[in-house]
Design an enzyme around this catalytic site. Structure first.
Site, PDB file in Angstrom:
ATOM      1  N   CYS A 258       2.394  -7.487  -4.513  1.00 24.78           N
ATOM      2  CA  CYS A 258       2.358  -6.505  -3.436  1.00 24.78           C
ATOM      3  C   CYS A 258       3.631  -6.572  -2.579  1.00 24.78           C
ATOM      4  O   CYS A 258       4.696  -6.212  -3.043  1.00 24.78           O
ATOM      5  CB  CYS A 258       1.087  -6.693  -2.605  1.00 24.78           C
ATOM      6  SG  CYS A 258       0.678  -5.242  -1.593  1.00 24.78           S
ATOM      7  N   HIS A 350      -2.794  -6.012  -6.872  1.00 23.13           N
ATOM      8  CA  HIS A 350      -3.492  -7.255  -6.528  1.00 23.13           C
ATOM      9  C   HIS A 350      -4.275  -7.803  -7.720  1.00 23.13           C
ATOM     10  O   HIS A 350      -5.419  -7.418  -7.950  1.00 23.13           O
ATOM     11  CB  HIS A 350      -4.460  -7.011  -5.358  1.00 23.13           C
ATOM     12  CG  HIS A 350      -3.787  -6.728  -4.064  1.00 23.13           C
ATOM     13  ND1 HIS A 350      -3.595  -7.683  -3.097  1.00 23.13           N
ATOM     14  CD2 HIS A 350      -3.241  -5.590  -3.577  1.00 23.13           C
ATOM     15  CE1 HIS A 350      -2.968  -7.144  -2.063  1.00 23.13           C
ATOM     16  NE2 HIS A 350      -2.744  -5.880  -2.332  1.00 23.13           N
ATOM     17  N   GLU A 352      -5.591 -10.561  -7.862  1.00 19.76           N
ATOM     18  CA  GLU A 352      -6.624 -11.457  -7.336  1.00 19.76           C
ATOM     19  C   GLU A 352      -7.812 -10.697  -6.762  1.00 19.76           C
ATOM     20  O   GLU A 352      -8.736 -11.311  -6.229  1.00 19.76           O
ATOM     21  CB  GLU A 352      -6.034 -12.339  -6.231  1.00 19.76           C
ATOM     22  CG  GLU A 352      -5.962 -11.730  -4.847  1.00 19.76           C
ATOM     23  CD  GLU A 352      -5.062 -10.522  -4.709  1.00 19.76           C
ATOM     24  OE1 GLU A 352      -5.228  -9.754  -3.755  1.00 19.76           O
ATOM     25  OE2 GLU A 352      -4.187 -10.324  -5.581  1.00 19.76           O
TER      26      GLU A 352
END
Length: 378
Positions: A258, A350, A352
């Site tokens: 990001c 992202h 995650e």
């Protein structure tokens, strides 16, 4: 549910009357929309949303309440919250409270009862813009005064918000899978799930303040460096770019996500620019150029890297060959960078994402493999 009046005011003069939701008062920020159908608690506690009033396109918010396990940080970061229909009840066995009560407890001013799809269409047509939510006594201000307050607020462009969200003191989270070494994580707004995925790959994670110097970073003897997500304009983060260039010159493996992708782009010598309305939500299609595989990914960014797509180019900053590794299929925005002559790569999205999707989770394994290869080569 509150019946007190509230109004969302955009800087172009558009007004959306509704009802107060959460805390009452006045809040200002950049108005953006998020398209996720789930994961509202992860969105609220994502530090990347600092300085932003978030409009949820999903119409029904708050069904599952809130709990401590789903938080991505220690607090809510959004400047304001806009929903259509807040849930009147909490229905989930994991819930420890209601979203409405949590917003009040953390003094987050919100608004409900407005057509969030209409707001979203306005932002898609005109672009993200400054806005304000006015409730309580502020709802009684005349429209001209409210609009003037909104237009006096700062623009997101040019803002460096890293100091607002970063840890002030370094801390360590030990590996849960047999240590392969210390990982220096520059906290630009790091999420709990990011740290969890990194320690599960064998890293002893040292989360560092955003103001750390290269000497202090190297003093922990890291095997690699990671730049997290975060809010703000990458063009206003010269110190983080200089730090990363020093890291790359030392030959340390690097992975950024990001905001970290934008800063790698700048460190390699490319520019960045502001997107009209950004990418926010958990349903962005991204193609991995090397494999041709399409991933559905989670995003939260309003800026992007300006790098040539479809060719291998030379780093303007002298770090060798660079390729764009991932591209957004909606608007052809750069979604990843891969340095071919140094151990460094990044993605704009992202991997995650705690609320899902998990299509890109393999990138943490790729990072681990790169670090192990680098260690074997020394």
């Amino acid at each position: 549910m509150s019946i007190d009046p509230a109004v969302l005011v955009l800087e172009d003069g558009t007004r959306y009357p509704g009802r107060a939701y959460g805390a009452t008062g006045r809040t200002l920020g950049e108005v953006v929309f998020a398209t996720g159908m789930t994961g509202y608690e992860e969105t609220l506690t994502d530090p990347s949303y600092a300085g932003q009033i978030v409009v949820m396109t999903a119409p029904h918010i708050g069904n599952t309440g809130v709990n401590g396990e789903d938080m991505e940080s220690s607090r809510i970061w959004v400047s304001g919250y806009v929903v259509r229909d807040p849930s009147r009840v909490v229905s989930n066995y994991r819930a420890t409270g209601s979203l409405d009560d949590q917003l009040v407890a953390e003094a987050v001013v919100g608004i409900s009862g407005i057509d969030t799809r209409a707001v979203t269409r306005r932002l898609r047509d005109a672009g993200s813009m400054r806005g304000g939510i006015f409730s309580g006594t502020d709802a009684a201000l005349d429209p001209e005064s409210q609009l003037a307050i909104v237009r006096e607020a700062g623009l997101m462009s040019g803002q460096n918000l890293s100091a607002r969200v970063s840890t002030e003191v370094a801390y360590v989270v030990a590996s849960t899978a047999g240590s392969i070494g210390r990982l220096a994580v520059l906290d630009l707004g790091v999420k709990t799930s990011t740290v969890n995925y990194l320690v599960a790959r064998g890293f002893d994670v040292h989360v560092l303040p955003q103001s750390i110097s290269i000497d202090d970073l190297l003093a922990i003897d890291p095997v690699a460096v990671f730049y997290s997500n975060g809010p703000g304009d990458p063009a206003a983060s010269d110190d983080h770019v200089a730090l990363l260039q020093a890291v790359l010159k030392h030959g340390l493996p690097f992975f950024g996500i990001c905001f970290g992708n934008q800063l790698l782009g700048r460190a390699l010598g490319f520019g960045t620019y502001k997107l009209p309305f950004g990418h926010r939500g958990i349903n962005q299609p991204v193609i991995d150029v090397a494999t041709g595989r399409t991933e559905i990914t989670s995003h939260n960014h309003g800026f992007a890297v300006d790098a040539p797509i479809g060719v291998i180019s030379d780093s303007p900053a002298g770090f060798g060959r660079v390729e764009v590794s991932h591209v957004n299929l909606n608007d052809n925005v750069v979604e990843g960078l891969n340095a071919l002559d140094i151990p460094a790569f990044s993605v704009q999205y992202h991997p995650e994402a705690a609320a899902g999707p998990h299509d890109a989770n393999y990138l943490f394994d790729r990072f681990r493999d790169m670090v192990l290869k680098s260690k074997d080569g020394k």
